[in-house]
Design a protein around this motif. Structure first.
Motif, short mmCIF file in Angstrom:
data_model
loop_
_atom_site.label_atom_id
_atom_site.label_comp_id
_atom_site.label_asym_id
_atom_site.label_seq_id
_atom_site.Cartn_x
_atom_site.Cartn_y
_atom_site.Cartn_z
N ALA A 28 40.24 22.74 26.37
CA ALA A 28 40.11 21.67 27.35
C ALA A 28 40.45 22.18 28.74
O ALA A 28 39.97 21.64 29.73
CB ALA A 28 41.01 20.49 26.98
N SER A 29 41.28 23.20 28.81
CA SER A 29 41.68 23.74 30.11
C SER A 29 42.38 25.07 29.92
O SER A 29 42.94 25.34 28.87
CB SER A 29 42.63 22.75 30.80
N ALA A 30 42.33 25.87 30.95
CA ALA A 30 43.11 27.11 30.99
C ALA A 30 43.47 27.37 32.45
O ALA A 30 42.75 26.96 33.35
CB ALA A 30 42.31 28.28 30.43
N THR A 52 39.85 29.44 35.29
CA THR A 52 40.96 28.58 35.66
C THR A 52 40.47 27.22 36.16
O THR A 52 39.48 27.13 36.88
CB THR A 52 41.79 29.26 36.77
N CYS A 53 41.21 26.18 35.77
CA CYS A 53 41.00 24.85 36.35
C CYS A 53 42.35 24.16 36.46
O CYS A 53 43.33 24.61 35.88
CB CYS A 53 40.00 24.03 35.54
N GLY A 54 42.40 23.08 37.21
CA GLY A 54 43.68 22.43 37.51
C GLY A 54 44.17 21.45 36.47
O GLY A 54 45.29 20.95 36.58
N ALA A 55 43.38 21.12 35.45
CA ALA A 55 43.78 20.09 34.49
C ALA A 55 45.02 20.49 33.70
O ALA A 55 45.76 19.64 33.23
CB ALA A 55 42.63 19.78 33.55
N PRO A 88 48.75 33.05 23.76
CA PRO A 88 48.33 33.09 25.17
C PRO A 88 48.86 34.36 25.83
O PRO A 88 49.94 34.84 25.49
CB PRO A 88 49.01 31.85 25.78
N MET A 89 48.07 34.90 26.73
CA MET A 89 48.49 36.10 27.43
C MET A 89 49.36 35.70 28.61
O MET A 89 49.16 34.64 29.20
CB MET A 89 47.27 36.90 27.90
N ARG A 90 50.28 36.55 28.93
CA ARG A 90 51.27 36.26 29.96
C ARG A 90 50.62 36.00 31.32
O ARG A 90 49.77 36.72 31.77
CB ARG A 90 52.23 37.42 30.07
N ILE A 97 47.20 27.27 28.30
CA ILE A 97 45.95 26.86 27.67
C ILE A 97 46.16 25.49 27.05
O ILE A 97 47.20 25.22 26.44
CB ILE A 97 45.54 27.87 26.59
N MET A 98 45.16 24.62 27.23
CA MET A 98 45.16 23.31 26.58
C MET A 98 44.03 23.32 25.56
O MET A 98 42.86 23.44 25.92
CB MET A 98 44.92 22.21 27.63
N TYR A 99 44.41 23.25 24.28
CA TYR A 99 43.43 23.30 23.20
C TYR A 99 42.83 21.93 22.96
O TYR A 99 43.52 20.92 23.04
CB TYR A 99 44.08 23.78 21.89
N ASP A 100 41.54 21.90 22.62
CA ASP A 100 40.89 20.66 22.20
C ASP A 100 40.82 20.65 20.68
O ASP A 100 41.30 19.74 20.03
CB ASP A 100 39.50 20.54 22.82
N CYS A 101 40.20 21.69 20.11
CA CYS A 101 40.19 21.80 18.64
C CYS A 101 39.98 23.26 18.23
O CYS A 101 39.50 24.07 19.01
CB CYS A 101 39.12 20.90 18.02
#
Length: 109
Positions: A28-30, A52-55, A88-90, A97-101
């Protein structure tokens, strides 16, 4: 100091599958992050530099949804207990990271 936290998915199989396995990870986002995925200690995917996004830290007006797909030998999935690790990488304090599924398919279909 901030450290990325891995997600661990544990699952069990009555019989090991044959053929190819497909792992689909919908994000959903990273934010300034990459992702390394291993199954039973073997790396099956590495996606550095996700867009990259701001969510992720709730400072954006939009998110950037994406699906990442990894194909690998289903022989890595064992009879009995299995461990899938999403690492997730440093990055920095606000990276992540925001996972959706997450979907794992294996065997013949």
């Amino acid at each position: 100091q901030w450290q990325p936290v891995p997600w661990t998915v544990r699952f069990s199989m009555d019989e090991p599958p044959a053929g190819q396995a497909v792992l689909t990870v919908a994000l959903a986002s990273a934010r300034t992050a990459g992702l390394r995925i291993s199954l039973n200690g073997k790396e099956v995917a590495y996606w550095p530099g996700l867009i990259t996004c701001g969510a992720n830290c709730r400072d954006g007006i939009r998110g950037y949804y994406r699906e990442k797909i990894a194909t690998f030998d289903a022989g890595l999935i064992r009879r009995g207990d299995n461990v899938l690790i999403l690492q997730p990488m440093r990055g920095g304090q606000f990276s992540g990271i925001m996972y959706d599924c997450i979907r794992l398919e294996a065997g013949t279909w």
